[in-house]
Design a protein around this motif. Structure first.
Motif, short mmCIF file in Angstrom:
data_model
loop_
_atom_site.label_atom_id
_atom_site.label_comp_id
_atom_site.label_asym_id
_atom_site.label_seq_id
_atom_site.Cartn_x
_atom_site.Cartn_y
_atom_site.Cartn_z
N TYR A 227 -33.54 -19.95 -15.77
CA TYR A 227 -34.04 -20.09 -14.40
C TYR A 227 -34.46 -18.71 -13.91
O TYR A 227 -33.66 -17.77 -13.92
CB TYR A 227 -32.96 -20.67 -13.48
CG TYR A 227 -33.50 -20.95 -12.09
CD1 TYR A 227 -34.30 -22.06 -11.86
CD2 TYR A 227 -33.24 -20.09 -11.03
CE1 TYR A 227 -34.83 -22.31 -10.60
CE2 TYR A 227 -33.76 -20.34 -9.76
CZ TYR A 227 -34.56 -21.46 -9.56
OH TYR A 227 -35.08 -21.72 -8.31
N LEU A 228 -35.70 -18.60 -13.53
CA LEU A 228 -36.25 -17.39 -12.93
C LEU A 228 -35.88 -16.13 -13.75
O LEU A 228 -35.36 -15.15 -13.22
CB LEU A 228 -35.71 -17.27 -11.50
CG LEU A 228 -36.64 -16.64 -10.46
CD1 LEU A 228 -38.00 -17.30 -10.43
CD2 LEU A 228 -36.02 -16.72 -9.08
N GLY A 229 -36.14 -16.19 -15.04
CA GLY A 229 -36.00 -15.02 -15.90
C GLY A 229 -34.62 -14.82 -16.50
O GLY A 229 -34.44 -13.89 -17.30
N SER A 277 -41.51 -11.99 -8.75
CA SER A 277 -41.69 -10.59 -8.31
C SER A 277 -40.72 -10.25 -7.18
O SER A 277 -40.49 -9.08 -6.90
CB SER A 277 -43.14 -10.32 -7.88
OG SER A 277 -43.47 -11.21 -6.86
N ALA A 278 -40.13 -11.27 -6.55
CA ALA A 278 -39.13 -11.02 -5.51
C ALA A 278 -38.02 -12.06 -5.63
O ALA A 278 -37.88 -12.93 -4.77
CB ALA A 278 -39.78 -11.07 -4.13
N PRO A 279 -37.25 -12.03 -6.74
CA PRO A 279 -36.23 -13.06 -6.91
C PRO A 279 -35.18 -12.96 -5.80
O PRO A 279 -34.88 -11.86 -5.32
CB PRO A 279 -35.61 -12.74 -8.28
CG PRO A 279 -36.03 -11.36 -8.62
CD PRO A 279 -37.27 -11.06 -7.85
N PRO A 280 -34.64 -14.11 -5.36
CA PRO A 280 -33.64 -14.08 -4.29
C PRO A 280 -32.42 -13.24 -4.70
O PRO A 280 -32.08 -13.21 -5.88
CB PRO A 280 -33.23 -15.55 -4.14
CG PRO A 280 -34.28 -16.33 -4.83
CD PRO A 280 -34.88 -15.46 -5.87
N ARG A 284 -29.88 -16.52 -8.18
CA ARG A 284 -31.31 -16.78 -7.98
C ARG A 284 -31.60 -18.25 -7.65
O ARG A 284 -32.67 -18.57 -7.15
CB ARG A 284 -32.08 -16.36 -9.24
CG ARG A 284 -32.05 -14.87 -9.40
CD ARG A 284 -32.87 -14.37 -10.55
NE ARG A 284 -32.75 -12.92 -10.60
CZ ARG A 284 -33.40 -12.14 -11.42
NH1 ARG A 284 -34.23 -12.66 -12.30
NH2 ARG A 284 -33.22 -10.84 -11.38
N PHE A 285 -30.64 -19.12 -7.95
CA PHE A 285 -30.85 -20.55 -7.70
C PHE A 285 -30.40 -20.95 -6.29
O PHE A 285 -30.54 -22.10 -5.91
CB PHE A 285 -30.09 -21.36 -8.77
CG PHE A 285 -30.37 -22.83 -8.75
CD1 PHE A 285 -31.67 -23.33 -8.81
CD2 PHE A 285 -29.33 -23.75 -8.67
CE1 PHE A 285 -31.93 -24.69 -8.78
CE2 PHE A 285 -29.57 -25.12 -8.65
CZ PHE A 285 -30.89 -25.59 -8.71
N HIS A 286 -29.86 -19.99 -5.50
CA HIS A 286 -29.21 -20.41 -4.25
C HIS A 286 -30.18 -21.05 -3.25
O HIS A 286 -29.78 -21.87 -2.42
CB HIS A 286 -28.42 -19.25 -3.62
CG HIS A 286 -29.22 -18.32 -2.76
ND1 HIS A 286 -29.49 -17.01 -3.13
CD2 HIS A 286 -29.80 -18.47 -1.54
CE1 HIS A 286 -30.19 -16.43 -2.18
NE2 HIS A 286 -30.40 -17.29 -1.21
N ALA A 300 -24.45 -11.92 -7.46
CA ALA A 300 -24.97 -12.63 -8.64
C ALA A 300 -23.79 -13.09 -9.50
O ALA A 300 -22.92 -12.27 -9.82
CB ALA A 300 -25.88 -11.71 -9.44
N PRO A 301 -23.72 -14.37 -9.85
CA PRO A 301 -22.59 -14.84 -10.68
C PRO A 301 -22.71 -14.32 -12.11
O PRO A 301 -23.81 -14.14 -12.61
CB PRO A 301 -22.74 -16.36 -10.64
CG PRO A 301 -24.17 -16.61 -10.35
CD PRO A 301 -24.67 -15.45 -9.54
#
Ligand code: SF4
Length: 326
Positions: A227-229, A277-280, A284-286, A300-301
């Protein structure tokens, strides 16, 4: 002592520079690690844009990583000399989603499949023809196909041609990048069965990339969810499908179509994937997670063991006290 994996990837990153000066780069792959044992199929699954294709390209050295290491047969791929890289190109091949765009339409099928042998100067003309006959037999194509052109074949047959071409150099590793995604469901099953038979007969190792968990399930021994990299969960196929632990994997599971009452049912995945380019911050899945907590927005977990060969990165899986600490 266990044997070294065929492929060992550690902390692999690919950051594409931004088009606009001063803008942040695109973090397409952001610290990915995994091993693939010889003869194993490792499934890499996630939505479009999660970085799985970029990972596959870097593993084949078709794209240079920003950082991280890739070891193939315990050799550092980034340190290969040009001659060693040429030898590696024989050992590792790729099958793409769309054979129509990966096969030169002006070459006959026989020329297409023998081309890698010609490029690598392997065998005499007679030996190449013998190899071609064997490859046709392996992938279930008629020998008369040799003089025909890719556009004369159906999508499933074209994928058989692409697989025969990938097998020409007797590789050890094949990256299948959405290799059945463009095919009808019934043809998908035929190609998946073919890939499974070839793996068993030839001792192949696959990195099998797909957006579809249902397809990945068919062939994989182990599965990683991206997910997202980032890889958010990795497990044996049985553990992942019986007890998915990451909320994103659970969402992907519910998106697998199933037939009930004679109709196809599946859930769509809510929300859009944020920009790489701007991950939360934090997890990142939140922004899409139905279980998101305050801690998820900030911290970050870490990857946690949740079974013998099963890891996932989610605050729900850590000690409650740790999860509550913000
Ligand atoms: Fe959801 Fe939080 Fe787990 Fe991320 S860490 S998957 S936001 S519960």
């Amino acid at each position: 002592m266990s044997a070294a994996p065929l492929l060992a990837v550690r902390d692999l990153r690919k950051i594409f520079p931004a088009r606009r000066r001063g803008a942040p780069g695109v973090r397409a792959v952001d610290g990915v690690s995994f091993d693939i044992a010889r003869g194993q199929t490792f499934g890499l699954v996630g939505e479009s844009g999660c970085g799985k294709t970029t990972t596959g390209r870097m593993v084949l050295r078709l794209m240079e990583p920003t950082s991280g290491t890739i070891r193939f047969e315990d050799r550092d791929l980034m340190a290969l000399s040009p001659a060693q890289l040429r030898a590696f190109r024989r050992d590792a091949q790729i099958v793409f989603q769309d054979p129509m765009s990966s096969l030169n339409p002006r070459m006959s099928v026989g020329e297409l499949i023998m081309e890698p042998l010609v490029v690598h100067r392997i065998g005499t003309t007679r030996e190449r023809r013998q190899r071609l006959a064997r490859l046709f037999d392996l992938v279930g194509l008629q020998p008369t196909s040799a003089t025909r052109f890719p556009h004369e074949f159906s999508g499933g047959q074209r994928q058989r041609i692409a697989i025969a071409r990938a097998l020409a150099l007797e590789p050890k590793l094949i990256v299948c990048d959405e290799a059945v995604s463009a095919l009808d469901v019934s043809i998908q099953a035929q190609i998946l069965n073919l890939l499974g038979d070839l793996r068993d007969e030839l001792g192949l190792t696959y990195l099998f990339i797909s957006h579809d968990l249902g397809v990945v399930r068919h062939l994989s021994d182990r599965v990683a969810v991206m997910y997202l990299g980032e890889i958010v969960e990795v497990a044996s196929k049985r553990e992942l499908f019986e007890t998915p632990r990451h909320p994103y994997t659970q969402v992907l599971m519910r998106a697998i179509p199933r037939i009930a009452d004679g109709r196809r049912h599946f859930e769509t995945i809510a929300g859009d994937v944020p920009s790489p380019s701007a991950p939360p911050p934090g997890c990142r899945f939140h922004t899409r997670c139905p279980h998101a907590m305050e801690v998820c927005r900030k911290v970050a977990p870490k990857m946690t063991s949740v079974g013998e060969t099963h890891q996932a990165a989610c605050h729900l899986l850590t000690e409650p006290a740790e999860a509550a600490t913000v």
